[in-house]
Motif scaffolding. Structure first.
Motif, PDB file in Angstrom:
ATOM      1  N   HIS A 168      26.889  55.585  40.599  1.00 25.98           N
ATOM      2  CA  HIS A 168      27.639  54.949  39.513  1.00 25.98           C
ATOM      3  C   HIS A 168      28.710  54.007  40.068  1.00 25.98           C
ATOM      4  O   HIS A 168      28.912  52.913  39.543  1.00 25.98           O
ATOM      5  CB  HIS A 168      28.258  56.008  38.605  1.00 25.98           C
ATOM      6  N   VAL A 169      29.378  54.413  41.130  1.00 24.14           N
ATOM      7  CA  VAL A 169      30.374  53.546  41.769  1.00 24.14           C
ATOM      8  C   VAL A 169      29.703  52.256  42.247  1.00 24.14           C
ATOM      9  O   VAL A 169      30.238  51.160  42.055  1.00 24.14           O
ATOM     10  CB  VAL A 169      31.076  54.271  42.943  1.00 24.14           C
ATOM     11  N   HIS A 170      28.514  52.380  42.826  1.00 27.02           N
ATOM     12  CA  HIS A 170      27.769  51.198  43.288  1.00 27.02           C
ATOM     13  C   HIS A 170      27.453  50.271  42.110  1.00 27.02           C
ATOM     14  O   HIS A 170      27.610  49.043  42.219  1.00 27.02           O
ATOM     15  CB  HIS A 170      26.489  51.639  43.997  1.00 27.02           C
ATOM     16  N   GLU A 171      27.026  50.842  40.982  1.00 28.20           N
ATOM     17  CA  GLU A 171      26.751  50.029  39.785  1.00 28.20           C
ATOM     18  C   GLU A 171      28.025  49.347  39.281  1.00 28.20           C
ATOM     19  O   GLU A 171      27.999  48.178  38.884  1.00 28.20           O
ATOM     20  CB  GLU A 171      26.159  50.894  38.672  1.00 28.20           C
ATOM     21  N   LEU A 172      29.139  50.078  39.277  1.00 31.13           N
ATOM     22  CA  LEU A 172      30.415  49.492  38.841  1.00 31.13           C
ATOM     23  C   LEU A 172      30.836  48.349  39.755  1.00 31.13           C
ATOM     24  O   LEU A 172      31.323  47.316  39.270  1.00 31.13           O
ATOM     25  CB  LEU A 172      31.513  50.559  38.787  1.00 31.13           C
ATOM     26  N   ASP A 173      30.640  48.509  41.057  1.00 31.05           N
ATOM     27  CA  ASP A 173      30.966  47.431  41.995  1.00 31.05           C
ATOM     28  C   ASP A 173      30.172  46.173  41.664  1.00 31.05           C
ATOM     29  O   ASP A 173      30.713  45.057  41.694  1.00 31.05           O
ATOM     30  CB  ASP A 173      30.686  47.856  43.441  1.00 31.05           C
ATOM     31  N   GLY A 174      28.898  46.324  41.327  1.00 31.87           N
ATOM     32  CA  GLY A 174      28.072  45.182  40.946  1.00 31.87           C
ATOM     33  C   GLY A 174      28.582  44.522  39.680  1.00 31.87           C
ATOM     34  O   GLY A 174      28.641  43.289  39.590  1.00 31.87           O
ATOM     35  N   LYS A 175      28.963  45.330  38.700  1.00 28.60           N
ATOM     36  CA  LYS A 175      29.493  44.778  37.450  1.00 28.60           C
ATOM     37  C   LYS A 175      30.814  44.050  37.690  1.00 28.60           C
ATOM     38  O   LYS A 175      31.068  43.006  37.099  1.00 28.60           O
ATOM     39  CB  LYS A 175      29.690  45.886  36.420  1.00 28.60           C
ATOM     40  N   ILE A 176      31.632  44.603  38.569  1.00 29.06           N
ATOM     41  CA  ILE A 176      32.910  43.951  38.905  1.00 29.06           C
ATOM     42  C   ILE A 176      32.649  42.586  39.534  1.00 29.06           C
ATOM     43  O   ILE A 176      33.304  41.599  39.186  1.00 29.06           O
ATOM     44  CB  ILE A 176      33.762  44.851  39.827  1.00 29.06           C
ATOM     45  N   ARG A 177      31.673  42.524  40.442  1.00 25.86           N
ATOM     46  CA  ARG A 177      31.336  41.229  41.071  1.00 25.86           C
ATOM     47  C   ARG A 177      30.845  40.238  40.021  1.00 25.86           C
ATOM     48  O   ARG A 177      31.226  39.067  40.042  1.00 25.86           O
ATOM     49  CB  ARG A 177      30.292  41.425  42.177  1.00 25.86           C
ATOM     50  N   GLU A 178      30.007  40.697  39.087  1.00 24.98           N
ATOM     51  CA  GLU A 178      29.513  39.815  38.024  1.00 24.98           C
ATOM     52  C   GLU A 178      30.659  39.308  37.157  1.00 24.98           C
ATOM     53  O   GLU A 178      30.720  38.122  36.824  1.00 24.98           O
ATOM     54  CB  GLU A 178      28.495  40.554  37.150  1.00 24.98           C
ATOM     55  N   LEU A 179      31.560  40.207  36.768  1.00 25.28           N
ATOM     56  CA  LEU A 179      32.703  39.805  35.941  1.00 25.28           C
ATOM     57  C   LEU A 179      33.617  38.831  36.681  1.00 25.28           C
ATOM     58  O   LEU A 179      34.119  37.870  36.096  1.00 25.28           O
ATOM     59  CB  LEU A 179      33.496  41.035  35.484  1.00 25.28           C
ATOM     60  N   GLN A 180      33.815  39.067  37.964  1.00 23.14           N
ATOM     61  CA  GLN A 180      34.655  38.169  38.761  1.00 23.14           C
ATOM     62  C   GLN A 180      34.024  36.782  38.837  1.00 23.14           C
ATOM     63  O   GLN A 180      34.717  35.777  38.704  1.00 23.14           O
ATOM     64  CB  GLN A 180      34.878  38.736  40.167  1.00 23.14           C
ATOM     65  N   ALA A 181      32.703  36.730  39.003  1.00 22.26           N
ATOM     66  CA  ALA A 181      32.013  35.441  39.061  1.00 22.26           C
ATOM     67  C   ALA A 181      32.118  34.729  37.714  1.00 22.26           C
ATOM     68  O   ALA A 181      32.348  33.504  37.674  1.00 22.26           O
ATOM     69  CB  ALA A 181      30.543  35.637  39.452  1.00 22.26           C
ATOM     70  N   MET A 182      31.980  35.465  36.615  1.00 15.26           N
ATOM     71  CA  MET A 182      32.132  34.860  35.288  1.00 15.26           C
ATOM     72  C   MET A 182      33.543  34.325  35.111  1.00 15.26           C
ATOM     73  O   MET A 182      33.739  33.203  34.632  1.00 15.26           O
ATOM     74  CB  MET A 182      31.826  35.885  34.181  1.00 15.26           C
ATOM     75  N   ARG A 183      34.521  35.100  35.513  1.00 17.43           N
ATOM     76  CA  ARG A 183      35.923  34.686  35.403  1.00 17.43           C
ATOM     77  C   ARG A 183      36.174  33.420  36.215  1.00 17.43           C
ATOM     78  O   ARG A 183      36.802  32.475  35.734  1.00 17.43           O
ATOM     79  CB  ARG A 183      36.831  35.817  35.877  1.00 17.43           C
ATOM     80  N   ASP A 184      35.681  33.415  37.450  1.00 14.31           N
ATOM     81  CA  ASP A 184      35.885  32.251  38.315  1.00 14.31           C
ATOM     82  C   ASP A 184      35.233  30.999  37.737  1.00 14.31           C
ATOM     83  O   ASP A 184      35.824  29.911  37.776  1.00 14.31           O
ATOM     84  CB  ASP A 184      35.336  32.531  39.721  1.00 14.31           C
ATOM     85  N   SER A 185      34.024  31.139  37.190  1.00 13.03           N
ATOM     86  CA  SER A 185      33.333  29.990  36.588  1.00 13.03           C
ATOM     87  C   SER A 185      34.116  29.455  35.392  1.00 13.03           C
ATOM     88  O   SER A 185      34.294  28.238  35.254  1.00 13.03           O
ATOM     89  CB  SER A 185      31.926  30.386  36.142  1.00 13.03           C
ATOM     90  N   LEU A 186      34.568  30.354  34.553  1.00 16.44           N
ATOM     91  CA  LEU A 186      35.321  29.929  33.372  1.00 16.44           C
ATOM     92  C   LEU A 186      36.656  29.304  33.775  1.00 16.44           C
ATOM     93  O   LEU A 186      37.071  28.293  33.204  1.00 16.44           O
ATOM     94  CB  LEU A 186      35.540  31.114  32.431  1.00 16.44           C
ATOM     95  N   GLN A 187      37.308  29.849  34.768  1.00 16.77           N
ATOM     96  CA  GLN A 187      38.574  29.281  35.231  1.00 16.77           C
ATOM     97  C   GLN A 187      38.355  27.882  35.791  1.00 16.77           C
ATOM     98  O   GLN A 187      39.154  26.976  35.551  1.00 16.77           O
ATOM     99  CB  GLN A 187      39.231  30.181  36.280  1.00 16.77           C
ATOM    100  N   GLU A 188      37.260  27.696  36.518  1.00 14.55           N
ATOM    101  CA  GLU A 188      36.930  26.372  37.065  1.00 14.55           C
ATOM    102  C   GLU A 188      36.734  25.358  35.940  1.00 14.55           C
ATOM    103  O   GLU A 188      37.245  24.236  36.003  1.00 14.55           O
ATOM    104  CB  GLU A 188      35.665  26.465  37.926  1.00 14.55           C
ATOM    105  N   LEU A 189      36.028  25.764  34.879  1.00 14.34           N
ATOM    106  CA  LEU A 189      35.835  24.866  33.735  1.00 14.34           C
ATOM    107  C   LEU A 189      37.168  24.563  33.059  1.00 14.34           C
ATOM    108  O   LEU A 189      37.445  23.417  32.707  1.00 14.34           O
ATOM    109  CB  LEU A 189      34.859  25.491  32.725  1.00 14.34           C
ATOM    110  N   ALA A 190      37.988  25.570  32.880  1.00 14.04           N
ATOM    111  CA  ALA A 190      39.296  25.367  32.237  1.00 14.04           C
ATOM    112  C   ALA A 190      40.181  24.456  33.083  1.00 14.04           C
ATOM    113  O   ALA A 190      40.912  23.621  32.541  1.00 14.04           O
ATOM    114  CB  ALA A 190      39.977  26.716  32.003  1.00 14.04           C
ATOM    115  N   ASN A 191      40.122  24.586  34.403  1.00 11.58           N
ATOM    116  CA  ASN A 191      40.925  23.735  35.286  1.00 11.58           C
ATOM    117  C   ASN A 191      40.521  22.269  35.185  1.00 11.58           C
ATOM    118  O   ASN A 191      41.355  21.383  35.353  1.00 11.58           O
ATOM    119  CB  ASN A 191      40.802  24.205  36.738  1.00 11.58           C
TER     120      ASN A 191
END
Length: 152
Positions: free
Chosen positions: A109-132
């Protein structure tokens, strides 16, 4: 006396049930923080045993049921799926279990959560790049909308 539905089991009245340590569904919800709707759902899908019933056919719950509800709530708060919680409940109730089985489930489960965290971070970074890239002014040009309209 046996009937077509099986032997009759005497059911206590609610006041007698309370004296025996049982509580109704509203009290179970208040004591565990699990909504009445979810308690019924957990019963329906088999995570929680079917509730005993009072003479008036109200659901009544034991302290053991409340403990199970708290377990389910905590597991849900840690992001375990219903299926995973079913497995954890089986292990929790199995006194002959090996702790290595529980640890393997937790580490998976920790491994799955780590993957979800990476996905969320990538989504956040993409959206921040667009907003910038967006000027945020009176012009109709918007890099955010342009970015959303192009394939990733």
């Amino acid at each position: 006396m046996n009937t077509a539905r099986g032997p009759r089991i005497p059911r206590p009245g609610m006041s007698e049930a309370r004296q025996q340590g049982y509580c109704n569904i509203g009290d179970a919800s208040a004591a565990t923080g699990v909504s009445i709707k979810m308690i019924r759902h957990y019963e329906r899908i088999g995570l929680l045993p079917k509730a005993s019933r009072s003479f008036a056919n109200y659901r009544i719950y034991s302290e053991s049921d409340l403990h199970t509800l708290r377990f389910i709530k905590r597991a849900r708060s840690l992001g375990f799926s219903i299926k995973e919680i079913g497995g954890l409940l089986n292990l929790w109730q199995d006194q002959g279990r090996r702790s290595s089985e529980v640890k393997a489930l937790a580490e998976h489960h920790v491994h799955e959560l780590d993957g979800k965290i990476r996905e969320l971070q990538a989504m956040r970074d993409s959206l921040q790049e667009l907003a910038n890239r967006c000027h945020g002014d009176h012009r109709p040009d918007c890099p955010i909308l342009e970015g959303l309209s192009t394939p990733a």
